[in-house]
Design a protein around this motif. Structure first.
Motif, short mmCIF file in Angstrom:
data_model
loop_
_atom_site.label_atom_id
_atom_site.label_comp_id
_atom_site.label_asym_id
_atom_site.label_seq_id
_atom_site.Cartn_x
_atom_site.Cartn_y
_atom_site.Cartn_z
N ASP A 57 0.85 -1.20 0.00
CA ASP A 57 0.00 0.00 0.00
C ASP A 57 0.88 1.24 0.00
O ASP A 57 2.06 1.20 0.39
CB ASP A 57 -0.89 0.03 1.25
N ASP A 58 0.27 2.34 -0.41
CA ASP A 58 0.89 3.67 -0.30
C ASP A 58 2.25 3.77 -0.98
O ASP A 58 3.17 4.43 -0.46
CB ASP A 58 1.01 4.09 1.18
N MET A 59 2.40 3.14 -2.13
CA MET A 59 3.66 3.28 -2.88
C MET A 59 3.70 4.63 -3.57
O MET A 59 2.68 5.17 -3.98
CB MET A 59 3.80 2.16 -3.91
N LYS A 60 4.91 5.13 -3.71
CA LYS A 60 5.13 6.39 -4.42
C LYS A 60 6.34 6.23 -5.33
O LYS A 60 7.14 5.31 -5.14
CB LYS A 60 5.34 7.54 -3.43
N ASP A 63 9.86 4.27 -4.59
CA ASP A 63 9.76 3.18 -3.63
C ASP A 63 10.13 1.84 -4.27
O ASP A 63 9.96 1.64 -5.48
CB ASP A 63 8.33 3.06 -3.07
N ASN A 174 1.47 12.31 -11.15
CA ASN A 174 0.33 12.52 -10.27
C ASN A 174 -0.92 11.75 -10.66
O ASN A 174 -1.77 11.48 -9.81
CB ASN A 174 -0.01 14.02 -10.18
N GLN A 177 -1.92 8.73 -8.46
CA GLN A 177 -2.25 8.80 -7.03
C GLN A 177 -3.53 8.04 -6.74
O GLN A 177 -4.56 8.25 -7.38
CB GLN A 177 -2.40 10.26 -6.58
N GLY A 178 -3.47 7.13 -5.76
CA GLY A 178 -4.63 6.35 -5.36
C GLY A 178 -4.93 5.14 -6.24
O GLY A 178 -5.84 4.36 -5.94
N GLU A 180 -4.41 1.45 -8.23
CA GLU A 180 -3.94 0.12 -7.85
C GLU A 180 -3.62 -0.68 -9.10
O GLU A 180 -4.25 -0.48 -10.14
CB GLU A 180 -5.01 -0.65 -7.06
#
Length: 197
Positions: A57-60, A63, A174, A177-178, A180
């Motif tokens: 989760d929450d990869m940017k 990472d 961007n 973002q969010g 999957e």
């Protein structure tokens, strides 16, 4: 009739009778043996453990994550190749991806753990992996063969190291973002080539 003629007629009669009784057959020696054969097919049985390798989760961008999993030959035959198939779907949280594909930004690196070292198998994006089919798919057992000169024997248990990275391409990412990426990997074991038995 002379004695000589009587003897000849008698001999001829005996010969004819023997021929009629025997029916023209003759005796000979013989011997019979049987050979029993069994032709049993071997089995190919590859297991992969665990069934879920990554749940991140929450990869940017920038990472990365590294995981291990094991493959085991539970069959009775050597495994010649292990093809990796990749399929995925993108969950576009904001419906703003347009033509962008998150799979082009997530990269996968497979390594074969060999005697506490690692042998690279491949490093490709998810999108590149998804596009590969048939014998163009990565053969993850190739590194094992390169290191040992043998195929995966029955009972063999090996560790595979997998790295996932969200590549920072230096541009605006961007739109992801969010989002999957739901990835399904398939492992197809194939036999070695036929040989004289």
């Amino acid at each position: 009739m002379s004695l000589k003629k009587q003897f000849a007629v008698t001999l001829a009669s005996v010969g004819l009778g023997a021929a009629l009784i025997g029916g023209g057959t003759f005796a000979y020696f013989n011997d019979k043996e049987e050979v029993n054969n069994t032709f049993a097919a071997g089995t190919l049985d590859l297991s992969v453990n665990p069934e879920v390798v990554f749940d991140l989760d929450d990869m940017k961008p920038g990472d990365y994550s590294i995981r291990n999993y094991q493959i085991e030959n539970n069959g009775t035959l050597d495994i010649g190749k292990v093809y990796l198939s990749t399929d995925y779907t993108v969950v576009d949280a904001n419906n703003n991806n347009g033509s962008e594909d998150l799979g082009e930004h997530l990269f996968v690196e497979f390594k074969w753990n060999w005697d506490n070292g690692t042998i690279p198998v491949f490093n490709k994006s998810m999108a590149e992996l998804k596009a590969l089919t048939g014998s163009d798919r990565p053969n993850i057992a190739e590194a094992y063969f390169a290191a040992t000169g043998t195929h995966l024997p029955p009972g063999d248990l090996d560790d595979i190291i997998v790295g996932i990275s969200f590549r920072d391409n230096g541009a605006d990412q961007n739109v992801f973002q969010g989002d999957e990426l739901k990835v399904k990997w398939g492992f197809e074991a194939t036999q070695t080539e036929g040989e004289a038995k």
